[in-house]
Design a protein around this motif. Structure first.
Motif, PDB file in Angstrom:
ATOM      1  N   ASN A  76       0.823  -1.212   0.000  1.00  0.00           N
ATOM      2  CA  ASN A  76       0.000   0.000   0.000  1.00  0.00           C
ATOM      3  C   ASN A  76       0.857   1.263   0.000  1.00  0.00           C
ATOM      4  O   ASN A  76       0.357   2.350   0.284  1.00  0.00           O
ATOM      5  CB  ASN A  76      -0.935   0.007   1.213  1.00  0.00           C
ATOM      6  N   ASP A  77       2.159   1.095  -0.270  1.00  0.00           N
ATOM      7  CA  ASP A  77       3.115   2.206  -0.280  1.00  0.00           C
ATOM      8  C   ASP A  77       3.171   2.951   1.052  1.00  0.00           C
ATOM      9  O   ASP A  77       3.367   4.160   1.096  1.00  0.00           O
ATOM     10  CB  ASP A  77       2.824   3.180  -1.421  1.00  0.00           C
ATOM     11  N   LEU A  78       3.005   2.218   2.144  1.00  0.00           N
ATOM     12  CA  LEU A  78       3.046   2.824   3.470  1.00  0.00           C
ATOM     13  C   LEU A  78       4.293   2.425   4.254  1.00  0.00           C
ATOM     14  O   LEU A  78       4.495   2.870   5.362  1.00  0.00           O
ATOM     15  CB  LEU A  78       1.786   2.455   4.260  1.00  0.00           C
ATOM     16  N   LEU A  79       5.118   1.562   3.675  1.00  0.00           N
ATOM     17  CA  LEU A  79       6.390   1.196   4.285  1.00  0.00           C
ATOM     18  C   LEU A  79       7.462   1.884   3.462  1.00  0.00           C
ATOM     19  O   LEU A  79       7.742   1.499   2.337  1.00  0.00           O
ATOM     20  CB  LEU A  79       6.595  -0.323   4.269  1.00  0.00           C
ATOM     21  N   ASN A  80       8.023   2.943   4.012  1.00  0.00           N
ATOM     22  CA  ASN A  80       8.925   3.791   3.247  1.00  0.00           C
ATOM     23  C   ASN A  80      10.387   3.411   3.352  1.00  0.00           C
ATOM     24  O   ASN A  80      11.180   3.773   2.488  1.00  0.00           O
ATOM     25  CB  ASN A  80       8.757   5.253   3.679  1.00  0.00           C
ATOM     26  N   PHE A  81      10.762   2.710   4.400  1.00  0.00           N
ATOM     27  CA  PHE A  81      12.177   2.463   4.621  1.00  0.00           C
ATOM     28  C   PHE A  81      12.312   1.278   5.555  1.00  0.00           C
ATOM     29  O   PHE A  81      11.534   1.127   6.495  1.00  0.00           O
ATOM     30  CB  PHE A  81      12.818   3.700   5.260  1.00  0.00           C
ATOM     31  N   PHE A  82      13.296   0.440   5.298  1.00  0.00           N
ATOM     32  CA  PHE A  82      13.552  -0.724   6.128  1.00  0.00           C
ATOM     33  C   PHE A  82      14.992  -0.630   6.612  1.00  0.00           C
ATOM     34  O   PHE A  82      15.910  -0.537   5.798  1.00  0.00           O
ATOM     35  CB  PHE A  82      13.329  -1.999   5.311  1.00  0.00           C
ATOM     36  N   VAL A  83      15.197  -0.617   7.928  1.00  0.00           N
ATOM     37  CA  VAL A  83      16.532  -0.465   8.508  1.00  0.00           C
ATOM     38  C   VAL A  83      16.878  -1.696   9.333  1.00  0.00           C
ATOM     39  O   VAL A  83      16.080  -2.149  10.152  1.00  0.00           O
ATOM     40  CB  VAL A  83      16.602   0.791   9.416  1.00  0.00           C
TER      41      VAL A  83
END
Length: 111
Positions: free
Chosen positions: A45-52
């Motif tokens: 849903n394009d709601l996870l912008n970045f994964f660290v």
């Protein structure tokens, strides 16, 4: 965290948009089917912008014995979003292992 707290967090993460902007999850927890599929849904849903990934040296050093789930975090590369791996203790060999495991381009390294 007890089951009631977990259910409350899952509910808030299932909202559109999720109530939390920065969830912190251990590699062991993030790879459980329930959490993984929830993050896949948020990402689609394009709601996870970045994964660290913190303590990324565990992908190479000690990881296969001490924290084997670190070696499975490559699954998140399939989400297609930006990914960052952080560590304060990486030799060149460990750096190469992190890049290869997470499928990160070499030109993304910042020291």
């Amino acid at each position: 965290m007890d089951e009631t707290e977990k259910e409350n967090i899952f509910h808030k993460l299932n909202l559109n948009p999720p109530e939390y902007n920065v969830p912190f999850v251990t590699p062991e927890t993030v790879l459980t089917p329930t959490v993984f599929e929830l993050l896949r849904k948020i990402s689609s849903n394009d709601l996870l912008n970045f994964f660290v990934i913190d303590e990324a040296h565990c992908i190479d050093m000690w990881g296969s014995h001490f924290r084997p789930s670190y070696s499975k975090l490559r699954k998140f590369a399939d989400f297609g979003g930006p990914m960052s791996a952080m560590t304060g203790t990486a030799t060149k060999r460990t750096e190469d292992a992190i890049l290869k495991s997470l499928r990160l381009p070499e030109d993304t390294v910042v020291i």
